[in-house]
Design a protein around this motif. Structure first.
Motif: not given
Length: 410
Positions: A203-208
């Motif tokens: 899974p690709t993490p979200p960028s804050p």
């Protein structure tokens, strides 16, 4: 008569898994995700380096890879030497018995066919050969899935690696360099596939968003298998150059987060923290590739050495500079469109590294767009690959659609 249900397929997973290397465990996690999505009825267990960790983290039964618990410790006393020798013989029977219990054994990713780091032939190369030979003799299909390979100069190691690859029922590689290396060693690779590293299926993490932080991935680097004579000097130059680079960033007021990829890297982190002595420099306690990806996604830029630190940063879409210790890192950076941002790990020049870092930050917006495009392409390639993998290893269950791979993390 009531029709009998077909017995579930028995799948074994093999490798130095659960032993502290986050890249190896990330490849395992990707394959477990594939099995859960496409073969949920499969009965899965592992023969691995850290069975307790694998069972606790992934919930599957696991058996210790080696009978001798001191397999990877240097044996100096007679008793330890005898125990190691006996262990090699016992492992023949243990490995064969374990393989026979399965329909398919998968070696998930990892650089199992390379020697870019110090390696002894009677260590993992011997274990891999036992696995592949047992599979051939028992009729169990052994699949080397998404593995790394490289030229090997040591003759015993090269012979074991070559025969392991030849005896495997299926092979695929994480880059074209790996397939070319096996072809050069005399393995018929005409039917072998090349696809992105298995970790790109995670899974690709979200960028804050922008934070000003820089992640610096470090490694307990002493050179490769052929660098033993100069290993300590190579290590000193690497640590000194990396420390100077981190200090320069901290002096500019930049928060720096030190990342690792293996338990042994903690010694280098300790040296850098002590030498720089700044509250702006902190160490990550990431325990998985997912954790590393989240760290990379939260940073503005990443500078990293370990191969799977690079994979994590590129997968997260963060502009990345590779402190490269092997051709596989250069190949990965080129595939993702960042081949201009590589620096040699054997000769870390802090001033030159800073110049490259400035260029990376200057072109960050453009590089993020490039990475987004390359990650989409990698996702499509892995979708097609998992479909062909099912057809090769589980023909009765082969789907007619592409298997979904990468997902956005919640």
């Amino acid at each position: 008569m009531t029709p009998t249900r077909e017995a579930p397929v028995r799948v074994g997973l093999f490798g130095l898994l659960g032993s502290g290397n986050l890249g190896n465990d990330g490849s395992l996690e990707a394959v477990l995700g594939y099995l859960a999505a496409e073969h949920p009825d499969a009965v899965v267990d592992a023969l691995c380096g850290g069975p307790e960790v694998v069972t606790a983290r992934y919930g599957i039964p696991a058996t210790r890879l080696h009978w001798n618990r001191g397999e990877y410790r240097t044996a100096s006393r007679a008793g330890a030497i005898v125990s190691k020798g006996l262990g090699k013989l016992v492992d023949v029977a243990r490995t064969a018995a374990w393989v026979r219990r399965h329909d398919v054994v998968i070696v998930p990713g990892m650089g199992v066919l390379e020697a870019t780091l110090p390696l002894r032939p009677w260590g993992f190369p011997y274990s891999l050969f036992l696995l592949c030979a047992a599979g051939r003799l028992s009729g169990t299909r052994v699949a080397l899935v998404g593995v790394g390979a490289g030229a090997i100069s040591d003759r015993p190691t090269r012979a074991l690696v070559r025969w392991s690859a030849r005896l495997a029922a299926y092979r695929s590689y994480r880059d074209a360099l790996s397939r070319d290396a096996m072809r050069a060693m005399g393995v018929d690779t005409a039917r072998d596939e090349v696809h992105p590293d298995l970790a790109f299926a995670l899974p690709t993490p979200p960028s804050p968003g922008p934070s000003g932080a820089v992640c610096v991935g470090v490694m307990d680097f002493h050179g490769g298998n052929d660098d033993r004579a100069g290993a300590e000097e190579i290590h000193r130059r690497y640590v000194d150059g990396t420390t100077r680079f981190v200090r320069a960033l901290a002096d500019e007021g930049r928060p720096v987060r030190l990342l690792t990829g293996d338990a042994c890297d903690a010694t280098v982190v300790g040296k850098i923290l002590a030498a720089v002595d700044s509250p702006l420099v902190t160490a990550s306690d990431a325990a998985s590739l997912a954790d590393l990806m989240k760290e990379a996604a939260a940073a503005d830029t990443v500078v990293a050495t370990r191969y799977h630190n690079l994979v994590c940063a590129l997968k997260a879409g963060t502009p990345t500079l590779a402190v490269s210790y092997a051709a596989k890192s250069d190949a990965l950076m080129a595939e993702m469109g960042l081949d201009a941002y590589c620096h040699p790990a054997r000769e870390v020049d802090a001033d030159r590294l800073l110049e490259q870092f400035r260029a990376l930050e200057k072109h960050a917006a453009e590089l993020r767009r490039t990475l987004a495009e390359r990650n989409e392409a990698a996702d499509r390639q892995l979708g097609r690959f998992f479909t062909t993998l099912t057809a090769a290893l589980f023909p009765a269950a082969a789907p007619t659609h592409h298997v979904p791979t990468s997902r956005k993390a919640p």
